[in-house]
Scaffold this motif. Structure first.
Motif, mmCIF file in Angstrom:
data_model
loop_
_atom_site.group_PDB
_atom_site.id
_atom_site.type_symbol
_atom_site.label_atom_id
_atom_site.label_comp_id
_atom_site.label_asym_id
_atom_site.label_seq_id
_atom_site.Cartn_x
_atom_site.Cartn_y
_atom_site.Cartn_z
ATOM 1 N N LEU A 1 0.399 -1.401 -0.111
ATOM 2 C CA LEU A 1 -0.171 0.177 -0.211
ATOM 3 C C LEU A 1 0.952 1.174 0.209
ATOM 4 N N ALA A 2 1.876 1.470 0.521
ATOM 5 C CA ALA A 2 3.094 2.394 0.938
ATOM 6 C C ALA A 2 3.355 2.700 -0.326
ATOM 7 N N GLY A 3 4.282 1.545 -0.932
ATOM 8 C CA GLY A 3 4.497 1.723 -2.455
ATOM 9 C C GLY A 3 3.675 2.076 -3.716
ATOM 10 N N PHE A 4 2.585 1.962 -3.569
ATOM 11 C CA PHE A 4 1.721 2.018 -4.416
ATOM 12 C C PHE A 4 1.134 3.646 -4.474
ATOM 13 N N TYR A 5 1.323 4.297 -3.256
ATOM 14 C CA TYR A 5 1.371 6.014 -3.076
ATOM 15 C C TYR A 5 1.926 6.519 -3.344
#
Length: 157
Positions: free
Chosen positions: A61-65
């Motif tokens: 999730l952190a990598g997506f945003y």
């Protein structure tokens, strides 16, 4: 380097308020970043454990945003729009002047740790093109010009 008891309480409350642990993951990342400026591996792992989700889920999730910072950033983050309206209204010249004055490119931080410059696809400020979002309070600034960059960096805009 662990999260404060207050922040852990707020993360647990977010899980309650947002309908469960998975629904609160992004809010937890946002809260960590707000309090610490970025999300380090240890804080991400602690938040995942607090929510009872897999660390890999939080990392994905952190990598997506792109606006969840996984590395330290400057005290002042400048998000410069490179959307169509901004580009058509001279964002390239503003970009060139910002990079020249700061001595950095996109995704970099000045040596003194003051500024990080990030390009974003669209800020939704087309009526203020070319536009940027500046600082922790996420002020939308525009229209910008190469001549206005000095004022922006001095905090006058």
């Amino acid at each position: 380097m662990s999260l404060s008891p207050d922040l852990l309480t707020r993360i647990r409350q977010a899980a309650h308020d947002h309908g469960g642990p998975r629904a609160a993951m992004l809010e937890a990342l946002r809260m960590i970043q707000h309090d610490h400026g970025w999300v380090c591996d240890a804080h991400l792992a602690e938040a995942a454990a607090t929510l009872g989700v897999h660390r890999a889920e939080m990392e994905a999730l952190a990598g997506f945003y792109s606006l969840i910072f996984r590395h330290p950033v400057g005290r002042t983050v400048i998000l410069l729009c490179d959307g169509a309206s901004c580009w058509l209204n001279g964002a390239d010249a503003v970009r060139d002047e910002l990079q020249r004055r700061l001595g950095i490119g996109f995704g970099q931080t000045t040596a003194d740790g003051e500024y990080t410059l990030i390009n974003v696809a669209c800020l939704g400020g087309c009526d203020r093109a070319p536009a940027a979002v500046v600082g922790r309070d996420r002020r939308l600034i525009g229209p910008l010009s190469p001549e206005g960059v000095a004022k922006l960096l001095e905090g006058g805009l």
